[in-house]
Motif scaffolding. Structure first.
Motif, PDB file in Angstrom:
ATOM      1  N   VAL A   8       0.768  -1.410   0.316  1.00  0.00           N
ATOM      2  CA  VAL A   8       0.060  -0.194  -0.107  1.00  0.00           C
ATOM      3  C   VAL A   8       0.992   1.257   0.142  1.00  0.00           C
ATOM      4  O   VAL A   8       1.732   1.532   0.857  1.00  0.00           O
ATOM      5  CB  VAL A   8      -1.033   0.051   1.349  1.00  0.00           C
ATOM      6  N   THR A   9       0.791   1.996  -1.017  1.00  0.00           N
ATOM      7  CA  THR A   9       1.601   3.298  -0.931  1.00  0.00           C
ATOM      8  C   THR A   9       0.836   4.497  -0.733  1.00  0.00           C
ATOM      9  O   THR A   9       1.249   5.684  -0.648  1.00  0.00           O
ATOM     10  CB  THR A   9       2.215   3.442  -2.316  1.00  0.00           C
ATOM     11  N   TYR A  10      -0.613   4.387  -0.847  1.00  0.00           N
ATOM     12  CA  TYR A  10      -1.505   5.485  -0.556  1.00  0.00           C
ATOM     13  C   TYR A  10      -2.765   5.168  -0.405  1.00  0.00           C
ATOM     14  O   TYR A  10      -3.389   4.000  -0.597  1.00  0.00           O
ATOM     15  CB  TYR A  10      -1.454   6.679  -1.699  1.00  0.00           C
ATOM     16  N   LEU A  11      -3.832   5.799   0.081  1.00  0.00           N
ATOM     17  CA  LEU A  11      -5.322   5.429   0.306  1.00  0.00           C
ATOM     18  C   LEU A  11      -6.171   6.346  -0.643  1.00  0.00           C
ATOM     19  O   LEU A  11      -5.751   7.593  -0.921  1.00  0.00           O
ATOM     20  CB  LEU A  11      -5.613   5.532   1.634  1.00  0.00           C
ATOM     21  N   VAL A  12      -7.317   6.135  -1.137  1.00  0.00           N
ATOM     22  CA  VAL A  12      -8.097   6.813  -2.044  1.00  0.00           C
ATOM     23  C   VAL A  12      -9.506   6.653  -1.389  1.00  0.00           C
ATOM     24  O   VAL A  12     -10.237   5.996  -0.886  1.00  0.00           O
ATOM     25  CB  VAL A  12      -8.240   6.239  -3.188  1.00  0.00           C
ATOM     26  N   ILE A  13     -10.082   8.048  -1.281  1.00  0.00           N
ATOM     27  CA  ILE A  13     -11.508   8.127  -0.485  1.00  0.00           C
ATOM     28  C   ILE A  13     -12.534   8.663  -1.493  1.00  0.00           C
ATOM     29  O   ILE A  13     -11.896   9.483  -2.333  1.00  0.00           O
ATOM     30  CB  ILE A  13     -11.515   8.963   0.783  1.00  0.00           C
ATOM     31  N   ALA A  14     -13.570   8.317  -1.586  1.00  0.00           N
ATOM     32  CA  ALA A  14     -14.625   8.778  -2.598  1.00  0.00           C
ATOM     33  C   ALA A  14     -14.679  10.217  -2.277  1.00  0.00           C
ATOM     34  O   ALA A  14     -14.767  10.811  -1.100  1.00  0.00           O
ATOM     35  CB  ALA A  14     -15.872   7.867  -2.259  1.00  0.00           C
ATOM     36  N   PRO A  15     -14.936  11.034  -3.377  1.00  0.00           N
ATOM     37  CA  PRO A  15     -15.178  12.563  -3.294  1.00  0.00           C
ATOM     38  C   PRO A  15     -16.337  13.029  -2.315  1.00  0.00           C
ATOM     39  O   PRO A  15     -16.355  14.074  -1.862  1.00  0.00           O
ATOM     40  CB  PRO A  15     -15.188  13.138  -4.633  1.00  0.00           C
ATOM     41  N   GLU A  16     -17.308  12.156  -2.198  1.00  0.00           N
ATOM     42  CA  GLU A  16     -18.658  12.553  -1.924  1.00  0.00           C
ATOM     43  C   GLU A  16     -18.679  11.709  -0.209  1.00  0.00           C
ATOM     44  O   GLU A  16     -19.813  11.720   0.186  1.00  0.00           O
ATOM     45  CB  GLU A  16     -19.868  12.183  -2.694  1.00  0.00           C
ATOM     46  N   HIS A  17     -17.426  11.125   0.234  1.00  0.00           N
ATOM     47  CA  HIS A  17     -17.590  10.551   1.510  1.00  0.00           C
ATOM     48  C   HIS A  17     -17.831  11.375   2.581  1.00  0.00           C
ATOM     49  O   HIS A  17     -17.371  12.557   2.638  1.00  0.00           O
ATOM     50  CB  HIS A  17     -16.266   9.669   1.443  1.00  0.00           C
ATOM     51  N   ASP A  18     -18.694  10.910   3.565  1.00  0.00           N
ATOM     52  CA  ASP A  18     -19.024  11.711   4.766  1.00  0.00           C
ATOM     53  C   ASP A  18     -17.590  12.213   5.456  1.00  0.00           C
ATOM     54  O   ASP A  18     -17.537  13.418   5.926  1.00  0.00           O
ATOM     55  CB  ASP A  18     -19.856  10.999   5.758  1.00  0.00           C
ATOM     56  N   GLU A  48       0.156   9.016   1.731  1.00  0.00           N
ATOM     57  CA  GLU A  48      -0.833   9.937   1.265  1.00  0.00           C
ATOM     58  C   GLU A  48      -2.252   9.575   1.196  1.00  0.00           C
ATOM     59  O   GLU A  48      -2.591   8.412   0.768  1.00  0.00           O
ATOM     60  CB  GLU A  48      -0.429  10.615   0.078  1.00  0.00           C
ATOM     61  N   LEU A  49      -3.005  10.403   1.654  1.00  0.00           N
ATOM     62  CA  LEU A  49      -4.506  10.001   1.260  1.00  0.00           C
ATOM     63  C   LEU A  49      -5.205  10.940   0.213  1.00  0.00           C
ATOM     64  O   LEU A  49      -5.226  12.244   0.363  1.00  0.00           O
ATOM     65  CB  LEU A  49      -5.302  10.537   2.598  1.00  0.00           C
ATOM     66  N   VAL A  73      -2.986  -0.399  -4.192  1.00  0.00           N
ATOM     67  CA  VAL A  73      -1.581  -1.227  -4.173  1.00  0.00           C
ATOM     68  C   VAL A  73      -1.286  -1.039  -5.624  1.00  0.00           C
ATOM     69  O   VAL A  73      -1.615  -1.966  -6.409  1.00  0.00           O
ATOM     70  CB  VAL A  73      -1.807  -2.692  -3.638  1.00  0.00           C
ATOM     71  N   PRO A  74      -0.575  -0.077  -6.210  1.00  0.00           N
ATOM     72  CA  PRO A  74      -0.380   0.068  -7.724  1.00  0.00           C
ATOM     73  C   PRO A  74       0.508  -1.003  -8.161  1.00  0.00           C
ATOM     74  O   PRO A  74       0.309  -1.655  -9.274  1.00  0.00           O
ATOM     75  CB  PRO A  74       0.358   1.345  -7.433  1.00  0.00           C
ATOM     76  N   ALA A  75       1.266  -1.739  -7.587  1.00  0.00           N
ATOM     77  CA  ALA A  75       2.083  -2.820  -8.128  1.00  0.00           C
ATOM     78  C   ALA A  75       1.035  -4.083  -8.516  1.00  0.00           C
ATOM     79  O   ALA A  75       1.474  -4.910  -9.323  1.00  0.00           O
ATOM     80  CB  ALA A  75       3.130  -3.326  -7.193  1.00  0.00           C
ATOM     81  N   HIS A  76      -0.020  -4.140  -7.903  1.00  0.00           N
ATOM     82  CA  HIS A  76      -0.767  -5.264  -8.069  1.00  0.00           C
ATOM     83  C   HIS A  76      -2.493  -5.232  -8.104  1.00  0.00           C
ATOM     84  O   HIS A  76      -3.216  -6.009  -8.054  1.00  0.00           O
ATOM     85  CB  HIS A  76      -0.514  -6.491  -6.873  1.00  0.00           C
ATOM     86  N   ALA A 129      -1.419   5.674  -9.815  1.00  0.00           N
ATOM     87  CA  ALA A 129      -0.135   5.780  -9.478  1.00  0.00           C
ATOM     88  C   ALA A 129       0.790   6.400 -10.476  1.00  0.00           C
ATOM     89  O   ALA A 129       1.661   7.168 -10.348  1.00  0.00           O
ATOM     90  CB  ALA A 129       0.494   4.650  -8.804  1.00  0.00           C
ATOM     91  N   SER A 130       0.654   5.770 -11.727  1.00  0.00           N
ATOM     92  CA  SER A 130       1.755   6.116 -12.927  1.00  0.00           C
ATOM     93  C   SER A 130       1.303   7.644 -13.106  1.00  0.00           C
ATOM     94  O   SER A 130       2.165   8.513 -13.575  1.00  0.00           O
ATOM     95  CB  SER A 130       1.343   5.336 -13.950  1.00  0.00           C
ATOM     96  N   THR A 131       0.271   7.767 -13.185  1.00  0.00           N
ATOM     97  CA  THR A 131      -0.553   9.345 -13.623  1.00  0.00           C
ATOM     98  C   THR A 131       0.061  10.437 -12.768  1.00  0.00           C
ATOM     99  O   THR A 131       0.446  11.468 -12.940  1.00  0.00           O
ATOM    100  CB  THR A 131      -1.916   9.411 -13.504  1.00  0.00           C
ATOM    101  N   PHE A 132      -0.027   9.909 -11.307  1.00  0.00           N
ATOM    102  CA  PHE A 132       0.276  11.089 -10.221  1.00  0.00           C
ATOM    103  C   PHE A 132       1.779  10.797  -9.564  1.00  0.00           C
ATOM    104  O   PHE A 132       2.015  11.368  -8.495  1.00  0.00           O
ATOM    105  CB  PHE A 132      -0.731  11.180  -9.297  1.00  0.00           C
ATOM    106  N   ALA A 133       2.383   9.830 -10.042  1.00  0.00           N
ATOM    107  CA  ALA A 133       3.736   9.753  -9.668  1.00  0.00           C
ATOM    108  C   ALA A 133       4.096   9.254  -8.525  1.00  0.00           C
ATOM    109  O   ALA A 133       4.842   9.635  -7.507  1.00  0.00           O
ATOM    110  CB  ALA A 133       4.889  10.926 -10.097  1.00  0.00           C
ATOM    111  N   LEU A 134       3.215   8.573  -7.810  1.00  0.00           N
ATOM    112  CA  LEU A 134       2.998   7.960  -6.679  1.00  0.00           C
ATOM    113  C   LEU A 134       3.729   6.526  -6.646  1.00  0.00           C
ATOM    114  O   LEU A 134       4.120   5.945  -7.510  1.00  0.00           O
ATOM    115  CB  LEU A 134       1.352   7.519  -6.185  1.00  0.00           C
ATOM    116  N   PRO A 135       4.361   6.132  -5.422  1.00  0.00           N
ATOM    117  CA  PRO A 135       5.283   5.101  -5.585  1.00  0.00           C
ATOM    118  C   PRO A 135       4.756   3.719  -5.756  1.00  0.00           C
ATOM    119  O   PRO A 135       3.456   3.599  -5.428  1.00  0.00           O
ATOM    120  CB  PRO A 135       5.806   4.902  -3.914  1.00  0.00           C
ATOM    121  N   ILE A 136       5.422   2.755  -6.409  1.00  0.00           N
ATOM    122  CA  ILE A 136       4.759   1.493  -6.834  1.00  0.00           C
ATOM    123  C   ILE A 136       5.800   0.508  -6.107  1.00  0.00           C
ATOM    124  O   ILE A 136       6.867   0.425  -6.449  1.00  0.00           O
ATOM    125  CB  ILE A 136       4.890   1.292  -8.269  1.00  0.00           C
TER     126      ILE A 136
END
Length: 828
Positions: free
Chosen positions: A263-273, A328-329, A347-350, A358-365
Motif C-alpha cells: 500500500v502506497t496511498y489510500l483513496v477516499i470517495a469525493p462524496e464520502h462523509d 498519502e490520502l 496497491v499500484p504494483a498489484h 499511481a503512474s499518472t500522479f507519480a506515486l510510489p509503486i
RNA sequence: GCGGAUAUGGUGGAAUUGGCAGACACGCUGGAUUUAGGUUCCAGUGGGAAACCGUGCAGGUUCGAGUCCUGUUAUCCGCACCA
C-alpha cells in the motif's frame, strides 16, 4: 357464423355470466396461482407487449384449468409513479385523474383479451386502501430496525429546481427538460436494510424454478466476496483526527490482504462523509473544486477504466497498521462512497486501476508479490501483477504464498484490533425515499421534542392530499402542502412536520401478490391464513428487465414478513418465466419516435382477439420475442379459416364422434398424429413454448384434412379427432374453440371438458427410418422394424448388398447403434 | 466499466438436450381453378452442375458437435430515482 369479434363478445359475456374465472375455495387443494406482473396504467393504450404477456399466460392458465387445476389469476395496476406526475407537470391534468382514466380504459381493453382473470381481486396501488398497507409495511420495517435514514446523493437540476430520476438525465449529464448540467446533491433519505438478508437471498436462489440467467443476475447483483476490513490510522497536519470525541480511523475492504505491504496511498470517495474532516487548509480549494467536478458524473462514467484517471491529494495521511508508515490520502472519482467502505487501499504494483493512478500522479509503486517462477528481486514494471504469487518485501510474511499470507496478515491485524475477516456484498441497502408527489406518503413525523416519530398504525392511511402544487420549484411537492406537512406530534401533541417524501413504487410491487389474495381486507394488509394457503405464487410471468430489482425486493419483503410472523413460506414466486420483447416490423424496439409501433386494436377489430393471440403464440419463441410481421398474422388468419371450413364440412348433427373397432392403416396414422399432437402440445405449452404447440396443431389439422379426403375415411373417427383438436386449440384460441365446441353439440364450456390424454401405444410406428453412417458420414437410409434390437439392426445392415462397398476393404472397429435413429460404423 | 444474453435458409423460427440440421409457417417459383385481382388446391424450394459444402469466426474434445470446451467478432439488454 364465421369467427369475428362478435364471437369474442358472445363468449366473454357468457364466461362472465357463468363465472368461469371464479376461484372455488373448496378446490384449494388444486389451486394454481398464475400471476403476470401487473401493469403501469399509462395514458397510452394496451400495447402488444401487454398482450404477449397476459394473453399467453392466460393460455397457459386455461390449459391448466382443463387439466383440473383451480386457477387464481388476478389483475391489478401499479398506479403510482413518475410518468403520471410528469404528464401532470406538462398538461396540468392531476395524476389521480389521469391514472383513474387510464385504469378504466385499460381494464376494458384487458377484458378484450378474453383472459380468465379474477377481477374480484383487482387492486390499484394508488388507492388509499392499498397504500395504507404500504405505510403499515414501512412501519413494520421501521419498528424492527430494518428502515433507517442516512444521506445519499440525488440528481439535482439547478435550473428546474427539482430532483431528477436517472432516466431523466441525458447520457451527457444534462437535464432532459432544460438541458442544463445536472449535479449531485446529498439528501437525508430512508433506506431498507436489504443487506441484512443478502446471504439468504443468495442461498435460496438454488431451489427456485427460475431461469438460470435470472439467478445469475441476482447472484452478481448481490455480489458476495470474501476478504478483510482493515483499519488505517489518520494524521492531519501531523496530528490524529478526532470526530465526536473519537479517534478517526479509515476502514478499507480488500480481498487482497496479502498485498498490504504494497500500500502506497489510500483513496477516499469525493462524496464520502468523512472527507470534509480530512482536508487540510492548503488543499481545501483543490479538493472542493474536485468534489464539485465529480458531482457532475454518473456512476457508470466514473467506473469506466478507459477514462483517464483523475484525483487530488487531501493533505492528510493514513498510517499503515503494520509498518506505521505514513502514506498519502487522496480522493478520486473511481472510488464510490456506496461501495464497500468508500475508501480503498491502493496497491499500484498489484491492481490495474491503482497502477494507472499511481503512474499518472507519480506515486510510489512497491512490488510485494512475485510470480512463483521469479526470484525475490523481481519487480513490477510496465503493468500491475494481479495474480496470486509469493510475498516479498513483506516483513515476517515474506516467502508465504498469497493464500496463506491473507490468513496470516488478517490474524495479525485482528490481534491489534486493526482488521478482521469480512464478507462483503455488492448489494446496497434499498433507498426508498422519493422527492415526488405521486406515491405513498412516508408515515413518519418529525417533532422538535420527540424526534422521529412513526405515525401510529390506527391513524393510517396518511392520505395523499389532492390539492398540491406539483410543478417543480425547488421544494418537494408535499413540503408545500401546508395542511399536509404541518401536523401534531403523536407523542407530545406539539407542532410537528410530516416527512415530505413518498415511497419508491417498488415498495408497492414488493408485496402486491399477497394483497390480491385478500384485497378487500380493511383490518390488515392481508389475512395470513389465506395467504399461506394461496401462496407462494406458482408461476410468475413478466419481463426480464425486472430480473434484478423488483424480483429481489419482492423476495426481501417476503422474508421480512416471514420473520415478523405474517407468512410461513420463504419465497414469493416458485416458478418464473420471462417473456421476450416484440419488436417493430423493422426489427427495432417499438417507439413513437421511430414510428414503428403496432397497436393491437385495429387487428382485434379486423381479425378478432384469438387470431391476434394465436399469432403471438406461433410467431415467436416466447422467451425471445422478435420482430412483428403482418404476413405472419395473415398466415394465422388463414389457419383459423381452414379450421372453420373444415369444421363446417365435418360437423353434422347425425354423427357422434367415436373410435372404430378396427383401424385401417390410414386410421392408425391419423390416430398416431392425434396422440403425438396431444403429447407435444401439452409438453411444449407446459414450458411456455407456444410456437411449437401451435405447429403441432397445424400438423394435426393437415393430417385431418388429408385423411378426410380419402374415400375410405370414417367420418366418426374424423369427428373424434376433431373433438380433441378443438380441446387442444382451446387455450390458444379460446373464443373460437368455444364456438366450435358448441357447434359440436356441447352445452358445457370446452374449458370444463377436460384435457385430452395421449395413448403411448398409439404413438408407436411399425417401422422407422434410420441413417447408416460410416465414420460419421451418411451413406444411406433404410427402414427397419421399430422394435428391432441393436443386434438385429446390426444384422440387417451387415446383410445389405452395399455393405462391402461401404467398407471399401477396411476393417470394422466399432458399431454404434442408436435405436430408431442411426447406425454409425467406425472403420479403419 | 461491471453484469446478463443472442448469433441456424430470403424471413419468423424447430431440433426429444451429444445422434439424419432446417419441423411448422411466411415468402418465392411453376401449375390447376377463377372474367381479372384476391381466395382455394397441387408440386417444388439451404447452397452447389456435381463431387460435395453448410448452424457468426478460429481452434479443440468425441465414433458423432447447432448443442460441450477455449479463444474471438458482432449485436442486444440491465446497472440501483422508469416501472
Amino acid at each position: 357464423m364465421s369467427y369475428s369479434k362478435e364471437i369474442d363478445r358472445k363468449w366473454q359475456k357468457k364466461w362472465d355470466e357463468n363465472k368461469l374465472a371464479a376461484f372455488d375455495e373448496k378446490r384449494i387443494a388444486d389451486k394454481l396461482y398464475v400471476l403476470e406482473m401487473f401493469s403501469y396504467p399509462s395514458a397510452a393504450k394496451l400495447h402488444v407487449g401487454h398482450w404477449y404477456n397476459y394473453a399467453l399466460s392466460d393460455s397457459y392458465a386455461r390449459m391448466k384449468k382443463m387439466q383440473g387445476r383451480e386457477i387464481f389469476q388476478p389483475m391489478g395496476f401499479d398506479a403510482f409513479g413518475l410518468p403520471a406526475e410528469n404528464y401532470a407537470i406538462a398538461t396540468g391534468i392531476h395524476p389521480q385523474d389521469s391514472t383513474n382514466d387510464s385504469i378504466n380504459s385499460m381494464r376494458g381493453q384487458l377484458k378484450e383479451i378474453g383472459g380468465l382473470f379474477n377481477w374480484d381481486a383487482e387492486l390499484a396501488t394508488c388507492n388509499p386502501d392499498y397504500y395504507r398497507w404500504n405505510q403499515w409495511l414501512f412501519l413494520q420495517l421501521y419498528k424492527n430496525n430494518l428502515a433507517y435514514r442516512k444521506k445519499a446523493p440525488v440528481n439535482w437540476c439547478p435550473s428546474c429546481l427539482t430532483v431528477l430520476a436517472n432516466e431523466q438525465v441525458e447520457s451527457d449529464g444534462t437535464c432532459e427538460r432544460c438541458h442544463q448540467e445536472v449535479v449531485k446533491r446529498n439528501l437525508t433519505q430512508w433506506f431498507f436494510r436489504i443487506t441484512d438478508y443478502a446471504e439468504e437471498l443468495l442461498n435460496c436462489l438454488d431451489d427456485l424454478d427460475w431461469p438460470d440467467k435470472t439467478k445469475k443476475i441476482q447472484t452478481n447483483w448481490i455480489g458476495r466476496s470474501e476478504g478483510a476490513t482493515i483499519k488505517f490510522g489518520v494524521e492531519k497536519d501531523g496530528e490524529k483526527v478526532y470526530l465526536d470525541g473519537e479517534e478517526l480511523t479509515l476502514s478499507v475492504f480488500t480481498t487482497r490482504a496479502d498485498t498490504l505491504y504494497g500500500v502506497t496511498y489510500l483513496v477516499i470517495a469525493p462524496e464520502h462523509d468523512l472527507l470534509d474532516s480530512l482536508i487540510t487548509a492548503e488543499q481545501s480549494a483543490v479538493v472542493e473544486a474536485y468534489q464539485e467536478r465529480t458531482a457532475h458524473l454518473s456512476e457508470i462514467e466514473r467506473q469506466s477504466v478507459t477514462r483517464e484517471k483523475s484525483g487530488v491529494f487531501t493533505g492528510s495521511y493514513a498510517v499503515h497498521p503494520l509498518t506505521g508508515e505514513k502514506v498519502e490520502l487522496w480522493t478520486s472519482d473511481y472510488v464510490i462512497a456506496q461501495y464497500g467502505t468508500g475508501i480503498v487501499m491502493a496497491v499500484p504494483a498489484h491492481d490495474e486501476r491503482d497502477f494507472e493512478f499511481a503512474s499518472t500522479f507519480a506515486l510510489p509503486i512497491r512490488t510485494v508479490i512475485r510470480p512463483k517462477a521469479e526470484n525475490d528481486h523481481w519487480q513490477v514494471r510496465d503493468s500491475a501483477f494481479v495474480q496470486d504469487g509469493i510475498l516479498v518485501n513483506s516483513g515476517e510474511h515474506s516467502g508465504l504464498n498469497s493464500a496463506a499470507a491473507r490468513k496470516a496478515i488478517v490474524r495479525e491485524l485482528s490481534q491489534s484490533g486493526c482488521g478482521e475477516e469480512t464478507i462483503q456484498y455488492r448489494l446496497r441497502d434499498w433507498l426508498v425515499s422519493r422527492q415526488r408527489y405521486w406515491g405513498t406518503p412516508i408515515p413518519i413525523i418529525y417533532c422538535d421534542k420527540c424526534g422521529t416519530v412513526p405515525v401510529p398504525e390506527d391513524q393510517l392511511p396518511v392520505e395523499l392530499p389532492y390539492d398540491v402544487e406539483f410543478k417543480p420549484d425547488g421544494k418537494s411537492p408535499l413540503a408545500k402542502a401546508e395542511d399536509f406537512i404541518n401536523t401534531r406530534c403523536p407523542l407530545c401533541g406539539g407542532p410537528a412536520r410530516r416527512d415530505p417524501d413518498t415511497l419508491d413504487t417498488f415498495v408497492c410491487s414488493s408485496w402486491y401478490m399477497f394483497r390480491f389474495v385478500d384485497n378487500k381486507n380493511d383490518q390488515a394488509a392481508f389475512d395470513s391464513k389465506k395467504v399461506n394457503r394461496m401462496c407462494p405464487v406458482d408461476i410468475y410471468i413478466g419481463g426480464a428487465e425486472h430480473a434484478a430489482m423488483h424480483l429481489l425486493y419482492a423476495r426481501f419483503i417476503t422474508k421480512v414478513l416471514r420473520d415478523l410472523g405474517y407468512l410461513d413460506f420463504d419465497e414469493p414466486f416458485t416458478r418464473l418465466i420471462h417473456q421476450g420483447v416484440i419488436l417493430g416490423p423493422d426489427g427495432n424496439r417499438m417507439s413513437k419516435s421511430r414510428g414503428n409501433t403496432i397497436s393491437p386494436d385495429p387487428y382485434i377489430e379486423t381479425y378478432g382477439s384469438d387470431v391476434f393471440r394465436l399469432y403471438l403464440a406461433f410467431g415467436f419463441a416466447y422467451t425471445e420475442g422478435g420482430p412483428w410481421s403482418d404476413d405472419g398474422l395473415r398466415a394465422i388468419a388463414r389457419f383459423v379459416q381452414r379450421i372453420e371450413s373444415f369444421a363446417a364440412d365435418e360437423i353434422t348433427s347425425s354423427l357422434t364422434p367415436s373410435m372404430p373397432q378396427e383401424l385401417s392403416a390410414d386410421d392408425k396414422e391419423l390416430n398416431r398424429v392425434r396422440h403425438h399432437s396431444i403429447k407435444e402440445v401439452t409438453k411444449d405449452a407446459e414450458r411456455f413454448q407456444f410456437n411449437t404447440s401451435v405447429a403441432r396443431l397445424m400438423e394435426l389439422l393437415n393430417a385431418l384434412q388429408k385423411y378426410s379426403k380419402a374415400p375410405q375415411a370414417k367420418p366418426e373417427l374424423t369427428l373424434d379427432v376433431l373433438s380433441d383438436f378443438i380441446k387442444l386449440l382451446a387455450p390458444f384460441a379460446p373464443h373460437f374453440a368455444e364456438e366450435l365446441w358448441q357447434q359440436m353439440g356441447h352445452e358445457q364450456s370446452v374449458f370444463l371438458s377436460g384435457w385430452p390424454q395421449y395413448d403411448e401405444s398409439a404413438l408407436d410406428l411399425d417401422t422407422v427410418e434410420i441413417a447408416i453412417q460410416i465414420n460419421g458420414r451418411i451413406l444411406d437410409r433404410i427402414h427397419v422394424p421399430a422394435a428391432a434390437s441393436e443386434e438385429e439392426i446390426r444384422d440387417i445392415v451387415s446383410s445389405l448388398s452395399d455393405f462391402e462397398t461401404w467398407l471399401d476393404g477396411k476393417t470394422v472397429r466399432k458399431w454404434i447403434v442408436v435405436p430408431k435413429r442411426l447406425v454409425n460404423i467406425v472403420v479403419a
